[in-house]
Design an enzyme around this catalytic site. Structure first.
Site, short mmCIF file in Angstrom:
data_model
loop_
_atom_site.label_atom_id
_atom_site.label_comp_id
_atom_site.label_asym_id
_atom_site.label_seq_id
_atom_site.Cartn_x
_atom_site.Cartn_y
_atom_site.Cartn_z
N SER A 111 -6.21 15.43 -24.36
CA SER A 111 -4.81 15.85 -24.51
C SER A 111 -3.90 14.86 -25.21
O SER A 111 -2.79 15.20 -25.61
CB SER A 111 -4.21 16.18 -23.14
OG SER A 111 -4.65 17.43 -22.71
N SER A 167 -2.77 18.69 -24.62
CA SER A 167 -1.56 19.20 -24.03
C SER A 167 -0.31 18.38 -24.37
O SER A 167 0.81 18.85 -24.15
CB SER A 167 -1.71 19.26 -22.51
OG SER A 167 -1.89 17.97 -21.98
N LYS A 179 6.10 12.47 -22.12
CA LYS A 179 5.64 13.83 -21.79
C LYS A 179 6.29 14.27 -20.49
O LYS A 179 6.32 13.48 -19.52
CB LYS A 179 4.11 13.78 -21.68
CG LYS A 179 3.41 15.10 -21.46
CD LYS A 179 1.90 14.88 -21.49
CE LYS A 179 1.11 16.15 -21.32
NZ LYS A 179 -0.35 15.94 -21.48
#
Lengths: 469, 60
Positions: free
Chosen positions: A178, A154, A78
């Site tokens: 997330s 996310s 990420k």
């Protein structure tokens, strides 16, 4: 040979010479090149560095050095985690480009030392909060099962990449769901381990006392392989806990006999907003585990709605403390949903934050008592399958029940894993929650379920159609 | 609280937080504030935590 679907399969193939790490990495880079313009999973692909790392892994194999199952395995990170081979953007224009430049976060350094191959950095909801903003100069994440639908967040990019087979594993972060949300909407496995189990050093914070960097992969087994490397005390992160890290694969016996599974019907299964197909799929998964020898009992999680609220209050307060200087001067430079949600922290008083932390102590104690009577809890991960992006709003996110934030609040390990498909072919997901620092039992139950089912091995049709075309 | 009171409170809180926002931006916070405030207030109504210690512990 057919490309391995899982880290476990790829690790075996690498060791018998069926494939090299360079071949595996090159094939995935080709897939990314074809599919990323459609799916919006990667912000940045570090092809040259990846191929160099893959060649180094192959050289180790050739010289008889084996650093373990992740040697030669490609993964994605990420883009909120510092990596030496690429800048970190947090999917926005606000983060100082100097942040994270030239060094690896602790988890990246550990994975690198284990011989894993970093393919690139993945899309996220900016600063791990809010929703994707089409007005920002970053790829828009698309759900690989139905492009107009949300890939959740996310950690959307890692979720898409794992589900579509653009990577074998990846890193997400999780402050209120997330990692597990994208695992749920995209149809793979994602483990939020106990708070303090993995170092957060080198990751842009959202909620300091809630955040974690987590493994995301197709199976529970693969997540266990990744956590084996990622876990452990780090003096650079004062929140990490100095406890021994077991070999998480050692608990993967395929058996749930003798384990007790708690099912909290109140709040987690009785909400009128819970999708009926999701409810049925999760309860059917419970039946699978019961048939495999687990004892199932109905339990109650007290104050579950309040726990969701307390988690959000802490996240907003801690996030606002971090972002306040930038929000004051660059509110319009953030994505519109990011600034809107981050600034909610300004509406809270100091007493609200402390009260949420007092509730947290109470809730943690209550969960400790509950786990004296069960081994794991089972809930849906989300209230339903992936929603249409056009129907999403920050206000809906605020109003809807959440089944994930409670476990960040209590710090407990919680894993999302596929348990079926909706009538319109969207993945459905259940969540397994365990005792603090008992990831091993969560993995054990998840792996046993995945040996009896194949939901986690399903690949979205677009991943093969585009490649054939 | 009526709407003008809520708007005044929200504008004050945002300004105290160093945020200078447009009327359109402020309106979004005004709209959610009652729900938002209620969720924070609800935590003060839980009898079991009247004497609970907060989670963060400082170790010197």
């Amino acid at each position: 040979m057919e490309l391995p679907l899982t880290i476990q399969e790829a690790a075996a193939a690498l060791r018998v010479g069926q494939i090299t790490s360079v071949e595996l990495t090159r094939t995935l880079l080709d897939k990314i090149e074809k599919l990323n313009p459609i799916l919006g999973a990667f912000i940045c692909v570090t092809a040259d560095a990846a191929l160099a790392e893959a060649a180094a892994a192959d050289a180790l194999f050739a010289s008889g050095i084996d650093r373990g199952p992740l040697q030669g395995i490609p993964y994605a990170a990420k883009d909120i985690i510092a990596t030496q081979t690429a800048p970190t953007t947090a999917n926005g224009k606000v983060l100082d480009p100097a942040w994270g430049a030239g060094y690896n976060a602790t988890v990246i350094a550990k994975l690198r030392a284990a011989g894993a191959v970093l393919l690139g950095k993945t899309v996220l909801n900016e600063f791990a909060i809010g929703m994707p903003d089409p007005g920002m100069p970053f790829p828009m994440p698309q759900n690989p099962w139905d492009l107009p639908r949300s890939a959740a967040g996310s950690s959307s990019g890692t979720g898409i990449a794992v589900a579509a087979g653009l990577t074998l594993g990846g890193l997400g972060t999780d402050t209120g769901g997330s990692t597990r949300g994208p695992a749920s909407f995209n149809g793979h496995t994602g483990m939020k381990q106990t708070y303090g189990r993995v170092s957060k050093w080198g990751c842009v914070p959202l909620g300091y006392s809630l955040d974690g960097i987590n493994p995301m992969a197709r199976s529970a087994y693969d997540c266990a392989l990744m956590l084996n490397i990622m876990a452990g005390y780090d003096p650079k992160d004062p929140c990490t806990v100095d406890l021994p890290v077991p070999d998480y694969t050692a608990s993967l016996t395929g058996s749930v006999a003798g384990l007790t599974i708690g099912v909290p019907m109140k709040y987690f299964f009785d909400s009128p907003l819970l999708d009926e197909e999701t409810k049925a799929a999760v309860l059917a998964a419970v039946d699978v585990m019961k048939a495999a020898g687990a004892t199932v009992k109905e339990v109650e999680v007290p104050y579950a709605a309040e726990a969701k609220d307390a988690n959000m209050i802490i996240m907003w307060a801690e996030g606002f403390a971090y972002h306040r200087p930038d929000l004051a001067t660059q509110y319009g430079i953030y994505g519109k949903y990011t600034s809107e949600v981050l600034a909610r922290g300004a509406l809270l008083g100091s007493g609200d934050y402390v009260q949420a932390q007092r509730f947290r102590s109470f809730f943690r104690t209550e969960m400790k008592k509950l786990f004296e009577t069960i081994d794991v809890l089972v809930t849906p991960t989300s209230i339903g399958p992936a929603t249409l992006r056009a129907e999403m709003s920050p206000e809906k996110q605020l109003a809807n029940p959440s089944f994930t934030g409670q476990w960040n609040l209590a710090g407990l390990p919680a894993m999302a894993l596929p348990c079926g498909f909706s009538s319109n072919t969207l993945p459905l997901s259940m969540q397994l929650i365990g005792k603090a620092f008992d990831e091993a039992t969560v993995f054990q139950v998840g792996d046993a379920y995945q040996r009896l089912t194949d939901w986690h091995l399903q690949v979205p049709p677009i991943a093969t159609k585009v490649l054939i075309a | 609280m009526n709407t003008p009171d809520i708007e005044m409170i929200v504008r004050g809180l945002l300004a105290a937080g160093g945020l200078s926002l447009t009327d359109e931006q402020v309106a979004k916070y005004v709209a959610i504030y009652p729900t938002f405030r209620a969720s924070a207030d609800r935590l003060f109504d839980i009898p079991e935590i009247r004497y609970e210690q907060p989670a963060p512990i400082f170790r010197a």
